[in-house]
Scaffold this active site. Sequence first.
Site, PDB file in Angstrom:
ATOM      1  N   ILE A  68     -13.419  63.638  66.377  1.00  0.00           N
ATOM      2  CA  ILE A  68     -12.430  63.315  67.414  1.00  0.00           C
ATOM      3  C   ILE A  68     -11.942  61.915  67.108  1.00  0.00           C
ATOM      4  O   ILE A  68     -12.739  61.029  66.772  1.00  0.00           O
ATOM      5  CB  ILE A  68     -13.017  63.429  68.844  1.00  0.00           C
ATOM      6  N   VAL A  70      -8.556  58.961  67.895  1.00  0.00           N
ATOM      7  CA  VAL A  70      -7.284  58.567  68.517  1.00  0.00           C
ATOM      8  C   VAL A  70      -6.736  57.377  67.733  1.00  0.00           C
ATOM      9  O   VAL A  70      -7.500  56.476  67.347  1.00  0.00           O
ATOM     10  CB  VAL A  70      -7.521  58.182  70.009  1.00  0.00           C
ATOM     11  N   GLU A 102     -22.897  65.187  66.893  1.00  0.00           N
ATOM     12  CA  GLU A 102     -23.688  64.079  66.343  1.00  0.00           C
ATOM     13  C   GLU A 102     -22.798  62.856  66.263  1.00  0.00           C
ATOM     14  O   GLU A 102     -21.618  62.991  65.928  1.00  0.00           O
ATOM     15  CB  GLU A 102     -24.173  64.417  64.925  1.00  0.00           C
ATOM     16  N   ASN A 107     -21.884  53.731  67.312  1.00  0.00           N
ATOM     17  CA  ASN A 107     -20.537  54.055  67.792  1.00  0.00           C
ATOM     18  C   ASN A 107     -20.517  54.078  69.322  1.00  0.00           C
ATOM     19  O   ASN A 107     -20.450  55.122  69.972  1.00  0.00           O
ATOM     20  CB  ASN A 107     -20.078  55.396  67.213  1.00  0.00           C
ATOM     21  N   TYR A 114     -18.538  60.291  75.463  1.00  0.00           N
ATOM     22  CA  TYR A 114     -19.316  61.530  75.612  1.00  0.00           C
ATOM     23  C   TYR A 114     -20.145  61.506  76.900  1.00  0.00           C
ATOM     24  O   TYR A 114     -20.209  62.493  77.626  1.00  0.00           O
ATOM     25  CB  TYR A 114     -20.217  61.756  74.395  1.00  0.00           C
TER      26      TYR A 114
HETATM   27  C1  LIG Z   1     -13.996  57.375  70.533  1.00  0.00           C
HETATM   28  C2  LIG Z   1     -12.487  57.450  70.739  1.00  0.00           C
HETATM   29  C3  LIG Z   1     -11.970  58.827  70.342  1.00  0.00           C
HETATM   30  C4  LIG Z   1     -12.191  57.217  72.245  1.00  0.00           C
HETATM   31  O1  LIG Z   1     -10.787  57.431  72.442  1.00  0.00           O
HETATM   32  P1  LIG Z   1      -9.966  56.665  73.574  1.00  0.00           P
HETATM   33  O2  LIG Z   1      -8.657  57.365  73.699  1.00  0.00           O
HETATM   34  O3  LIG Z   1      -9.925  55.207  73.299  1.00  0.00           O
HETATM   35  O4  LIG Z   1     -10.878  56.920  74.847  1.00  0.00           O
HETATM   36  P2  LIG Z   1     -10.394  57.090  76.356  1.00  0.00           P
HETATM   37  O5  LIG Z   1      -9.345  56.081  76.679  1.00  0.00           O
HETATM   38  O6  LIG Z   1     -10.048  58.522  76.614  1.00  0.00           O
HETATM   39  O7  LIG Z   1     -11.737  56.725  77.135  1.00  0.00           O
HETATM   40  C5  LIG Z   1     -12.375  57.623  78.022  1.00  0.00           C
HETATM   41  C6  LIG Z   1     -13.681  56.993  78.475  1.00  0.00           C
HETATM   42  O8  LIG Z   1     -14.556  56.822  77.357  1.00  0.00           O
HETATM   43  C7  LIG Z   1     -15.264  55.562  77.490  1.00  0.00           C
HETATM   44  N1  LIG Z   1     -14.825  54.642  76.432  1.00  0.00           N
HETATM   45  C8  LIG Z   1     -13.911  54.888  75.466  1.00  0.00           C
HETATM   46  N2  LIG Z   1     -13.798  53.815  74.642  1.00  0.00           N
HETATM   47  C9  LIG Z   1     -14.666  52.882  75.097  1.00  0.00           C
HETATM   48  C10 LIG Z   1     -15.016  51.569  74.669  1.00  0.00           C
HETATM   49  N3  LIG Z   1     -14.439  50.994  73.592  1.00  0.00           N
HETATM   50  N4  LIG Z   1     -15.960  50.905  75.362  1.00  0.00           N
HETATM   51  C11 LIG Z   1     -16.559  51.457  76.448  1.00  0.00           C
HETATM   52  N5  LIG Z   1     -16.256  52.695  76.929  1.00  0.00           N
HETATM   53  C12 LIG Z   1     -15.325  53.408  76.240  1.00  0.00           C
HETATM   54  C13 LIG Z   1     -14.895  55.030  78.865  1.00  0.00           C
HETATM   55  O9  LIG Z   1     -15.791  55.608  79.806  1.00  0.00           O
HETATM   56  C14 LIG Z   1     -13.507  55.604  79.047  1.00  0.00           C
HETATM   57  O10 LIG Z   1     -13.107  55.699  80.380  1.00  0.00           O
HETATM   58  P3  LIG Z   1     -12.347  54.434  81.066  1.00  0.00           P
HETATM   59  O11 LIG Z   1     -11.265  53.972  80.119  1.00  0.00           O
HETATM   60  O12 LIG Z   1     -11.834  55.019  82.343  1.00  0.00           O
HETATM   61  O13 LIG Z   1     -13.396  53.385  81.236  1.00  0.00           O
HETATM   62  C15 LIG Z   1     -11.754  56.311  69.963  1.00  0.00           C
HETATM   63  O14 LIG Z   1     -12.415  55.092  70.199  1.00  0.00           O
HETATM   64  C16 LIG Z   1     -11.698  56.557  68.468  1.00  0.00           C
HETATM   65  O15 LIG Z   1     -10.779  57.213  67.956  1.00  0.00           O
HETATM   66  N6  LIG Z   1     -12.676  55.995  67.720  1.00  0.00           N
HETATM   67  C17 LIG Z   1     -12.702  56.151  66.259  1.00  0.00           C
HETATM   68  C18 LIG Z   1     -13.143  57.540  65.862  1.00  0.00           C
HETATM   69  C19 LIG Z   1     -14.529  57.846  66.353  1.00  0.00           C
HETATM   70  O16 LIG Z   1     -15.402  56.990  66.442  1.00  0.00           O
HETATM   71  N7  LIG Z   1     -14.749  59.119  66.676  1.00  0.00           N
HETATM   72  C20 LIG Z   1     -16.047  59.630  67.102  1.00  0.00           C
HETATM   73  C21 LIG Z   1     -16.829  60.067  65.911  1.00  0.00           C
HETATM   74  S1  LIG Z   1     -18.291  60.945  66.445  1.00  0.00           S
END
Ligand SMILES: CC(C)(COP(=O)(O)OP(=O)(O)OC[C@H]1O[C@@H](n2cnc3c(N)ncnc32)[C@H](O)[C@@H]1OP(=O)(O)O)[C@@H](O)C(=O)NCCC(=O)NCCS
Length: 146
Positions: A68, A70, A102, A107, A114
């Site tokens: 996943i 973004v 996993e 991270n 999650y």
């Molecule tokens: C993990 C990832 C997909 C999250 O996407 P995102 O669009 O930024 O997340 P969202 O805005 O939907 O966040 C939803 C919730 O997740 C949590 N969250 C997401 N990013 C966070 C951060 N940097 N720190 C703390 N909480 C976080 C929070 O609870 C958040 O809710 P809130 O904004 O109301 O507090 C993004 O950081 C990403 O693309 N990371 C790189 C790829 C990766 O690590 N993928 C997972 C591999 S297993």
Amino acid sequence: MMFREMNESDLAQVLTIERNAYSHPWTEGNFKDSLVGSDEVWLLELDGEVVGHGVISAAVGEAHLLNICVARQHHRKGLGRAILEFVIERAKQLGATVMFLEVRESNTSAIALYLAEGFRTIGSRKNYYPFGSEREHAVVMSLSID
Ligand SMILES: CC(C)(COP(=O)(O)OP(=O)(O)OC[C@H]1O[C@@H](n2cnc3c(N)ncnc32)[C@H](O)[C@@H]1OP(=O)(O)O)[C@@H](O)C(=O)NCCC(=O)NCCS
């Protein structure tokens, strides 16, 4: 906001998002394997632009979240949550009653996402991921989706 399945012509854009957003990006080969195999690769488009992706594999009542991501400039806007909720619904349609994933234990953003979506930690895989010249543990999480 629109979801559609990825095809090979999206590869360049998806790889750019993956490489800019993630320290340990999937390779072109990883995506190609998913596209030719039985995985589902879903893209999220915002105003016609691809801004993220989610990859699942589902069989025999189990789904696995394989990826996943973004686009970095769109983090913390709820898009990761939207992708996760979408692929959970897809997994249900495919007959899964549980989703596993996993994640690297470093991270913290992904783990926070999650946990916010109801996943719980069920174990770990020691030294699962390469981490420079060393190894990193995987946290194993699951969510009941029936
Ligand atoms: C993990 C990832 C997909 C999250 O996407 P995102 O669009 O930024 O997340 P969202 O805005 O939907 O966040 C939803 C919730 O997740 C949590 N969250 C997401 N990013 C966070 C951060 N940097 N720190 C703390 N909480 C976080 C929070 O609870 C958040 O809710 P809130 O904004 O109301 O507090 C993004 O950081 C990403 O693309 N990371 C790189 C790829 C990766 O690590 N993928 C997972 C591999 S297993």
